[in-house]
Write an enzyme that holds these catalytic residues in place. Structure first.
Site, PDB file in Angstrom:
ATOM      1  N   GLY A  51       0.838  -1.199   0.000  1.00 20.86           N
ATOM      2  CA  GLY A  51       0.000   0.000   0.000  1.00 20.86           C
ATOM      3  C   GLY A  51       0.868   1.241   0.000  1.00 20.86           C
ATOM      4  CG  LEU A  52      -0.849   5.284   0.094  1.00 24.12           C
ATOM      5  CD1 LEU A  52      -1.538   6.438   0.790  1.00 24.12           C
ATOM      6  CD2 LEU A  52      -0.312   5.740  -1.251  1.00 24.12           C
ATOM      7  N   GLY A  73       4.050   0.615   2.173  1.00 24.43           N
ATOM      8  CA  GLY A  73       4.913  -0.455   1.674  1.00 24.43           C
ATOM      9  C   GLY A  73       5.491  -0.158   0.298  1.00 24.43           C
ATOM     10  CG  HIS A  80     -15.763   7.318   8.251  1.00 21.28           C
ATOM     11  ND1 HIS A  80     -16.868   7.971   7.781  1.00 21.28           N
ATOM     12  CD2 HIS A  80     -14.687   7.975   7.748  1.00 21.28           C
ATOM     13  CE1 HIS A  80     -16.471   8.981   7.017  1.00 21.28           C
ATOM     14  NE2 HIS A  80     -15.156   9.008   6.980  1.00 21.28           N
ATOM     15  CB  SER A  98     -16.378  11.317   0.750  1.00 25.10           C
ATOM     16  OG  SER A  98     -15.616  12.405   1.222  1.00 25.10           O
ATOM     17  NE  ARG A 101     -12.929  10.785   9.513  1.00 22.98           N
ATOM     18  CZ  ARG A 101     -12.020  10.285   8.701  1.00 22.98           C
ATOM     19  NH1 ARG A 101     -11.204   9.334   9.121  1.00 22.98           N
ATOM     20  NH2 ARG A 101     -11.913  10.714   7.469  1.00 22.98           N
ATOM     21  CD  GLU A 159      -5.333   1.162   9.034  1.00 22.97           C
ATOM     22  OE1 GLU A 159      -5.334   1.187   7.798  1.00 22.97           O
ATOM     23  OE2 GLU A 159      -6.328   0.862   9.715  1.00 22.97           O
ATOM     24  CG  LEU A 189      -4.541   9.018   2.017  1.00 18.42           C
ATOM     25  CD1 LEU A 189      -5.150   9.721   0.807  1.00 18.42           C
ATOM     26  CD2 LEU A 189      -4.455   7.534   1.741  1.00 18.42           C
TER      27      LEU A 189
END
Lengths: 248, 637
Positions: free
Chosen positions: B42-43, B45, B266, B284, B330, B425, B441
């Protein structure tokens, strides 16, 4: 709802595959297509049979994992969605549904509906990037990019790499996939230095992987869950021509 | 086990600079002598693998999906924060740092969060240079929006697909290194266990998901970038494959697990529509900018939304929080929705949601403007529910989404197991007890592009590692253990499906260790989890063979680990006898029903040491020291 499924089952790439028939019972209209398959699979497991193998992950139409040909259409009868976003309210009680894997020489079947799409990664490896080392970037606002160019780059960049374009194409060409990346990076100033080398290398890799040639059927555009336009293929062809006349 | 956070001395804003200078470097010619294993693409890795490859290390990268591009980072919608201050609205590194610390309800480490804010700008530069098509203004410069209640516009975005575009940027950088021969990519390959030699992480055992073959891979360091564990709840917004196996296996081999009970719910997801439901879909958070949240005042009101007159609607967020209204953070928005549904005022056929209404927005802005802002989200909603949000209000309900907890890491992102680094994460480091929107992110890419590539060099330069290859006895042993475990899973041959057991675990965790928790129900859950685990190992059924593509077997292995991890989550929630951020203990609330923190006793990170599946884990505390911010009660009134 009660449905009859004809599902392609195949043990592995070398084995002979064929359709098996299953009944899907107690299917509600709010279920997604993949949830319907989950229900069928739970039933198969309880009977001690192997469930239908299919790929899926995010189940919201963005990861590109899922993909099956449903009644002859990649990702099913509805436009602009991937298989996971198809819901059962699209079907009627008693319907017969035919489910097959992507069929293309460059996508060997791994099992049932799971195919090996690593050829798409290798097309990107051939040039689908901008060579910029981490840490060597200028300030993000140093180069203004006209909004139209940025938007066009974005439209091409929404490709999820699912392979539906290949499955839809009578030639099993990966032209739309390749063109989307060429057009995305080619629309941006950062992508210019490698522009022609990129298109040359990516197209060469596409050919080497055994994808077919593009003969402008346009089926890819219809099947694409992100509605990527075949205009990008025209752009790729233009870049290919220029690359041809540009010496390396 | 010793917790040493290795936070550099000196003033906050100088720590990272100073540390970068003090860290040992690996000579450029020597980098190719080191092998690094990265699990996850992912972002975090993908960016780590690409950057380490560029630096000259030999990298092996693994992911269970069939391509690195499919990691779940791809599904992030909203955006990525950076303190560029392009909008000239008063943003700064310190403000982003402060917002993140405060948003996390003062349960994160100052030095890490400051570094994250500092690096945020470089991330945007890097991504733009890679060709990430961020939204732009007509003048050609980058556009920003405010997000998740932030008072400055610091969020960069690419329509509703920011995660996808950032991940493709990192993925392309990774593909470039694969082509250059610096990264060997192993897609469709799942990590089953960790190999530890002489007290250091030296490798992993993996299963090839196409053939079922087991194999060891060894290296000089191991990096886990394997994401979060929200799928413990069965229903979450995570991709179906997301799991705790890699981090849990590392935990069992010596890495401390920190704050496992900090899980983010969320507020704006589509409510569950039936028993068969396989996952929940997030809408979103940006929808809250124009949508108004309400429920009927009357309990069990049978009327349709449009038939309920204004005076009989309860816009509860606007009523309770006049200044933030529908934009409360949230955790607060989620809890209030649960409250409304618990009171019997839920909407929809199953009475399990609240309305998010765009009627007023359509009147005020016109349908066209609303379509321009939210068209794709409205389409997605209609696709799933069959209802059009232009005509009837959306129904939403909170769902598990992100986990702040993860493996404990020091300032260098190294776990308590030397040689094991954890990024994104999967680690616990930057978000405290609650993560702000558009910060996940940012953290994934900060860790992968700009932190780990430095800190791992410092470790390698000073580690003095012995040579290890796959014939090492420890590799053989761990492979054999993995093999036996798969055999055991295949041999149970009971009557229940893995999914049915996972669903049962999920609903138990959701009811008792979800949006709110209390001592009685946590204790009860702790007694029920081992029973369910027992049932799993006695009555579960996996069909097919081990040496084959077998998705049921994959699932079973992951659920087996969730069944062990669940206990740790509850133990942690029980131990933290305060409310903070996403962790709401019913015993600790103000008269108005807000979370009441206890800074005197609980301003620490709870890092757990594994002692055995059937024995109590050992708690280690990292006390949090706040030198640069004042601890304040969060208020959104």
């Amino acid at each position: 709802m009660k449905l009859t499924l004809h599902v392609w089952r195949q043990q592995n790439a070398g084995a002979k595959g064929g359709f098996e028939t299953y009944e899907a019972r107690d299917i509600g209209p709010d279920m997604s297509f993949l949830e319907m398959l989950d229900v069928v699979n739970e039933g198969l497991i309880k009977e001690g049979k192997e469930p239908i193998a299919f790929e899926h992950d995010c189940r919201e139409g963005i990861c590109g994992s899922c993909g099956m040909v449903i009644n002859g259409n990649p990702h099913g009868p509805k436009k602009a969605i991937s298989s996971c976003q198809l819901h059962m309210r699209t079907f009627a009680d008693g319907d017969k549904i035919w489910i097959e894997p992507w069929r293309a020489k460059a996508f060997p079947v791994r099992k049932d509906l799971v195919v090996d799409r690593s050829a798409l990664d290798r097309i990107i490896q051939a040039g689908g990037f901008i060579s910029v080392r981490t840490g060597s970037a200028p300030d993000a606002n140093a180069i203004p990019i006209p909004k139209e160019n940025a938007d066009s780059a974005f439209d091409a960049a929404t490709c999820i790499g699912c392979g539906a374009c290949v499955a839809a194409c009578p030639n099993a060409s990966a032209m739309l996939f390749t063109a989307a990346k060429v057009a995305h990076l080619g629309a941006l100033p950062q992508g210019q230095p490698e522009r022609y080398e990129r298109v040359r290398n990516m197209v060469a890799q596409m050919d080497a992987e055994g994808f077919g040639y593009c003969t402008n059927h346009g089926a890819c555009q219809t099947a694409c869950p992100k509605e990527i336009s075949i205009d990008f293929i025209a752009q790729l062809n233009r870049d290919m021509m220029r690359a041809f006349f540009t010496s390396r | 086990m010793q917790l040493n956070a290795r936070v550099p001395s000196g003033p906050l804003e100088k720590k990272w600079d100073k540390h970068r200078f003090e860290m040992k470097l690996v000579n450029p010619a020597n980098k190719r002598k080191f092998d690094i294993i990265v699990v996850g693409s992912g972002l975090a890795g993908a960016s780590a693998s690409a950057t380490l490859g560029e630096l000259g290390y030999n990298v092996e990268c693994f992911c269970f999906q069939d391509s690195a591009r499919r990691a779940h980072s791809i599904a992030a919608q909203g955006g990525i924060n950076a303190s560029k201050n392009y909008q000239n609205d008063g943003d700064s590194t310190f403000r982003l740092f402060y917002d993140t610390i405060k948003g996390g309800d003062f349960r994160s480490r100052e030095a890490n969060v400051y570094r994250l804010a500092e690096i945020s700008s470089n991330i945007i530069d890097q991504c733009v240079a890679q060709g990430v098509p961020f939204a732009r203004e007509y003048g050609g410069l980058l556009a920003n929006r405010s997000f998740g209640g932030a008072q400055v516009s610091r969020t960069f975005y690419a329509r509703g697909q920011t995660g996808q575009q950032l991940l493709l940027g990192a993925y392309q950088a990774l593909q470039r290194q694969i082509a250059a021969g610096k990264v060997a990519m192993y897609p469709f390959t799942e990590m089953l266990d960790m190999i530890v030699v002489d007290g250091r992480a030296r490798g992993i055992v993996v299963r090839n998901l196409a053939t079922g073959e087991l194999r060891s891979h060894v290296g000089d360091a191991v990096v886990l970038a394997t994401g979060g564990y929200s799928n413990i709840f069965y229903l979450s917004t995570n991709a179906k494959g997301c799991n705790v196996t890699a981090t849990w296996r590392a935990h069992k081999r010596g890495a401390a697990f920190a704050n496992p009970c900090f899980t983010q719910i969320h507020p704006t997801c589509i409510p569950q529509s039936g028993e068969y439901q396989s996952k929940l879909t997030l809408m979103s958070e940006s929808l809250r900018n124009d949508g108004r949240i309400w429920v009927p005042k009357q309990v069990g009101d049978p009327r349709k939304a449009r038939d309920i007159p204004e005076a009989e609607r309860d816009y509860y967020l606007e009523r309770l929080y006049p200044s933030f209204g529908n934009l409360t953070p949230r955790d607060v928005a989620s809890r209030r929705a649960k409250e409304a549904v618990d009171e019997g005022r839920g909407v929809g056929e199953a009475e399990n949601g609240v309305f998010l209404d765009f009627r007023d927005a359509v009147t005020r802005l016109g349908r066209e403007v609303v379509a321009e802002r939210y068209g794709n989200l409205f389409d997605m909603y209609r696709q799933i529910t069959g209802e059009s949000p232009y005509e009837v209000p959306m129904r939403i309900y909170p769902a598990p989404h992100y986990t702040m907890g993860g493996l404990w890491v020091d300032y260098n992102l190294m776990s308590t197991l030397p040689g094991l680094f954890v990024v994104g994460e999967a680690n616990f480091s930057d978000h405290g007890a609650n993560r702000l929107g558009a910060s996940a992110l940012m953290q994934g890419l900060a860790d992968g592009y700009f932190v780990l590539p430095y800190t791992i060099g410092d470790y390698l330069a000073g580690a003095d590692l012995s040579a290890v290859d796959v014939s090492h006895a420890e590799c053989r042993k761990v492979e054999e253990e993995s093999e036996q475990r798969l055999k055991r899973l295949l041999g149970v041959n009971g009557s229940r499906t893995v999914d049915s057991l996972h669903r049962e675990l999920g609903s138990m965790m959701w009811d008792n260790c979800g949006m709110s928790r209390n001592e009685t129900s946590l204790r009860e859950t702790l007694s029920r989890i081992p029973e369910l685990r027992d049932e799993f190992w006695k009555d579960m059924r996996v069909t097919g063979r081990g040496r084959d593509l077998n998705q049921t077997l994959e699932k079973a292995g992951r659920v087996a680990d969730f069944l062990e991890f669940a206990e740790l989550m509850c133990i942690d929630a029980l131990q933290r006898d305060e409310s903070c951020g996403a962790h709401f203990r019913e015993e600790h609330q103000t008269d108005e029903g807000e979370a009441r923190r206890n800074d005197e006793q609980y301003a620490y990170v709870a890092a757990w040491e594994f002692t055995g599946v059937w024995s109590e884990p050992k708690l280690h505390k990292e006390n949090l020291v706040f030198e640069n911010v004042e601890l304040a009660q969060r208020s959104y009134k």
